[in-house]
Write a protein that holds these residues in place. Structure first.
Motif, PDB file in Angstrom:
ATOM      1  N   MET A  29       0.920  -1.189  -0.070  1.00  0.00           N
ATOM      2  CA  MET A  29       0.204  -0.162  -0.042  1.00  0.00           C
ATOM      3  C   MET A  29       0.833   1.359   0.134  1.00  0.00           C
ATOM      4  N   VAL A  30       2.008   1.096  -0.290  1.00  0.00           N
ATOM      5  CA  VAL A  30       2.921   2.370  -0.438  1.00  0.00           C
ATOM      6  C   VAL A  30       3.594   2.683  -1.816  1.00  0.00           C
ATOM      7  N   ALA A  58      -9.129  12.809  -0.646  1.00  0.00           N
ATOM      8  CA  ALA A  58      -9.043  13.518  -1.745  1.00  0.00           C
ATOM      9  C   ALA A  58      -8.231  12.613  -2.892  1.00  0.00           C
ATOM     10  N   GLY A  59      -7.732  11.515  -2.651  1.00  0.00           N
ATOM     11  CA  GLY A  59      -7.334  10.660  -3.578  1.00  0.00           C
ATOM     12  C   GLY A  59      -5.836  11.125  -4.340  1.00  0.00           C
ATOM     13  N   THR A  60      -5.160  12.042  -3.852  1.00  0.00           N
ATOM     14  CA  THR A  60      -4.133  12.942  -4.289  1.00  0.00           C
ATOM     15  C   THR A  60      -2.769  12.250  -3.602  1.00  0.00           C
ATOM     16  N   GLY A  61      -1.793  12.350  -4.186  1.00  0.00           N
ATOM     17  CA  GLY A  61      -0.613  11.846  -3.662  1.00  0.00           C
ATOM     18  C   GLY A  61       0.100  13.023  -2.575  1.00  0.00           C
ATOM     19  N   GLY A  69       4.701  10.806  -3.191  1.00  0.00           N
ATOM     20  CA  GLY A  69       4.112   9.595  -3.046  1.00  0.00           C
ATOM     21  C   GLY A  69       3.116   9.408  -1.694  1.00  0.00           C
ATOM     22  N   THR A  70       2.986   7.986  -1.437  1.00  0.00           N
ATOM     23  CA  THR A  70       2.230   7.962   0.085  1.00  0.00           C
ATOM     24  C   THR A  70       2.958   7.248   0.587  1.00  0.00           C
ATOM     25  N   SER A  71       2.494   7.105   2.053  1.00  0.00           N
ATOM     26  CA  SER A  71       3.282   6.197   3.103  1.00  0.00           C
ATOM     27  C   SER A  71       2.161   6.126   4.091  1.00  0.00           C
ATOM     28  N   ILE A  72       1.518   4.811   4.158  1.00  0.00           N
ATOM     29  CA  ILE A  72       0.629   4.608   5.085  1.00  0.00           C
ATOM     30  C   ILE A  72       0.862   3.598   6.142  1.00  0.00           C
ATOM     31  N   ASP A  73       0.946   3.713   7.405  1.00  0.00           N
ATOM     32  CA  ASP A  73       1.358   2.934   8.261  1.00  0.00           C
ATOM     33  C   ASP A  73       0.620   1.380   8.167  1.00  0.00           C
ATOM     34  N   GLN A  74       1.260   0.249   8.364  1.00  0.00           N
ATOM     35  CA  GLN A  74       0.661  -0.998   7.902  1.00  0.00           C
ATOM     36  C   GLN A  74      -0.652  -1.171   9.051  1.00  0.00           C
ATOM     37  N   GLU A  75      -0.304  -0.843  10.183  1.00  0.00           N
ATOM     38  CA  GLU A  75      -1.289  -0.999  11.196  1.00  0.00           C
ATOM     39  C   GLU A  75      -2.651  -0.215  10.757  1.00  0.00           C
ATOM     40  N   VAL A  76      -2.466   0.920  10.322  1.00  0.00           N
ATOM     41  CA  VAL A  76      -3.635   1.645   9.725  1.00  0.00           C
ATOM     42  C   VAL A  76      -4.343   0.940   8.430  1.00  0.00           C
ATOM     43  N   ILE A  77      -3.642   0.303   7.631  1.00  0.00           N
ATOM     44  CA  ILE A  77      -3.995  -0.322   6.633  1.00  0.00           C
ATOM     45  C   ILE A  77      -4.650  -1.427   7.135  1.00  0.00           C
ATOM     46  N   ALA A  78      -4.093  -1.971   7.955  1.00  0.00           N
ATOM     47  CA  ALA A  78      -4.869  -3.436   8.395  1.00  0.00           C
ATOM     48  C   ALA A  78      -6.312  -3.247   9.157  1.00  0.00           C
ATOM     49  N   GLN A  79      -6.466  -2.018   9.886  1.00  0.00           N
ATOM     50  CA  GLN A  79      -7.652  -1.786  10.503  1.00  0.00           C
ATOM     51  C   GLN A  79      -8.627  -1.244   9.641  1.00  0.00           C
ATOM     52  N   LEU A  80      -8.147  -0.498   8.681  1.00  0.00           N
ATOM     53  CA  LEU A  80      -8.981   0.096   7.338  1.00  0.00           C
ATOM     54  C   LEU A  80      -9.669  -1.018   6.470  1.00  0.00           C
ATOM     55  N   MET A  81      -8.920  -1.797   6.361  1.00  0.00           N
ATOM     56  CA  MET A  81      -9.390  -3.107   5.520  1.00  0.00           C
ATOM     57  C   MET A  81     -10.442  -3.893   6.468  1.00  0.00           C
ATOM     58  N   ALA A  82     -10.220  -4.025   7.777  1.00  0.00           N
ATOM     59  CA  ALA A  82     -11.006  -4.728   8.572  1.00  0.00           C
ATOM     60  C   ALA A  82     -12.318  -4.101   8.730  1.00  0.00           C
ATOM     61  N   ARG A  83     -12.280  -2.519   8.597  1.00  0.00           N
ATOM     62  CA  ARG A  83     -13.398  -1.929   8.761  1.00  0.00           C
ATOM     63  C   ARG A  83     -14.355  -2.116   7.699  1.00  0.00           C
ATOM     64  N   GLY A  84     -13.620  -2.249   6.455  1.00  0.00           N
ATOM     65  CA  GLY A  84     -14.294  -2.322   5.294  1.00  0.00           C
ATOM     66  C   GLY A  84     -15.259  -3.632   5.252  1.00  0.00           C
ATOM     67  N   ARG A  85     -14.962  -4.538   6.266  1.00  0.00           N
ATOM     68  CA  ARG A  85     -15.684  -5.924   6.269  1.00  0.00           C
ATOM     69  C   ARG A  85     -16.623  -5.846   7.529  1.00  0.00           C
TER      70      ARG A  85
END
Length: 225
Positions: A1-2, A108-111, A138-154
Motif C-alpha cells: 500500500m506504499v 482526496a485521492g491525491t499523492g 508518493g504515499t506512506s501509510i502505516d501498516q497498522e492503519v491499513i490493517a484496520q481500514l481493511m477490517a473496517r471495510g468488512r
C-alpha cells in the motif's frame, strides 16, 4: 500500500506541527542529521497555517491532536494548509490508529500524503524514507492503519463500539435522553456524554446542519440489528 518514492530530494525544507516540545526537537534533529532543514516548528494548528504560507515547505509533518481540545486540530489544519497551498505534501503522525482521520486525509485521492504512528519515528530509516516518499508526491501509510481500514471495510461500524457504548446506543434507540440513560445505567451524566461522543466518533458522524447525529446513530444501530 506504499507507492514508489519520487526522486530523492536535496535541500528539503519541512514544517513541523507538534505540541510536544521533546518530539519537535527530536524530529528536527533527526531530520537535520539526514540533511533535511526544518524551517519552522510550531505547537498548534494556527501556527502551522502561518508557517506553511510563509515558508512554502516541501513537506508538513503534523500531529493529529493539538491544542486547544486535542482532538483533530492538527488534521484540520493540515487539510486547511493543503487548500491554501494546493499539492502541499502532508505526513500526519498519530499516537494511535484513528481510522476516520486516516480516511479523511486520504479521501482526496491525491499523492503527497502519509499517515504514520508516532512509534515509527524511532525507526529512523523507516521514518526518513516516509518523509522523502511523501515529499516526493508518493504515499506512506502505516501498516497498522491499513490493517484496520481493511477490517473496517468488512464490518458494520457498530461492531467497533465497546459493549457499554452499544448499550448506550441501544438506550438511545429507545428514545432515552442522556439523563435518562445515566439513571438507567447508574452512571454520571458526564460518563454518558463521553460514551455518546465516542459513539459519534466511531460511527463517523460529524456535526451537520441538516441531519441529527443522534438519529443517524440510531439508524445505524437499527441497520446492524
Amino acid at each position: 500500500m506504499v507507492t514508489p518514492p519520487g526522486d530523492t530530494m536535496t535541500g528539503m525544507r519541512v514544517v513541523i506541527a507538534e505540541d510536544s516540545v521533546l518530539l519537535r526537537v527530536g524530529v528536527t534533529r533527526l531530520l537535520a542529521d539526514e540533511g533535511i532543514e526544518t524551517v519552522a516548528a510550531v505547537e498548534d494548528g494556527s501556527g502551522l497555517l502561518d508557517a506553511v504560507l510563509e515558508h512554502r515547505p516541501d513537506l508538513a509533518i503534523v500531529d493529529v491532536r493539538m491544542p486547544p481540545t486535542f482532538t483533530d486540530e492538527g488534521l484540520r489544519a493540515a487539510l486547511g494548509a493543503r487548500e491554501r497551498v494546493p499539492g502541499l505534501p502532508v505526513l500526519v503522525l498519530s499516537q494511535y490508529v484513528e481510522e476516520r482521520y486516516a480516511v479523511e486525509l486520504l479521501a482526496a485521492g491525491t499523492g503527497g500524503v502519509g499517515y504514520l504512528l508516532k512509534e515509527r519515528v524511532a525507526d529512523v530509516a523507516e521514518f526518513v524514507d516516509a518523509v522523502r516518499r511523501v515529499a516526493g508526491g508518493g504515499t506512506s501509510i502505516d501498516q497498522e492503519v491499513i490493517a484496520q481500514l481493511m477490517a473496517r471495510g468488512r464490518r458494520n461500524p457498530v461492531d467497533a463500539l465497546t459493549p457499554r457504548e452499544r448499550e448506550v446506543l441501544g438506550l438511545m434507540a429507545q428514545g432515552l435522553s442522556n439523563a435518562a440513560i445515566a439513571r438507567s445505567l447508574t452512571v454520571s451524566d458526564g460518563a454518558v456524554e463521553k460514551h455518546v461522543g465516542n459513539i459519534f466518533a466511531k460511527l463517523n458522524l460529524e456535526p451537520s446542519s441538516d441531519e441529527h447525529r443522534r438519529v443517524r446513530a440510531v439508524l445505524t444501530f437499527l441497520e446492524r440489528a
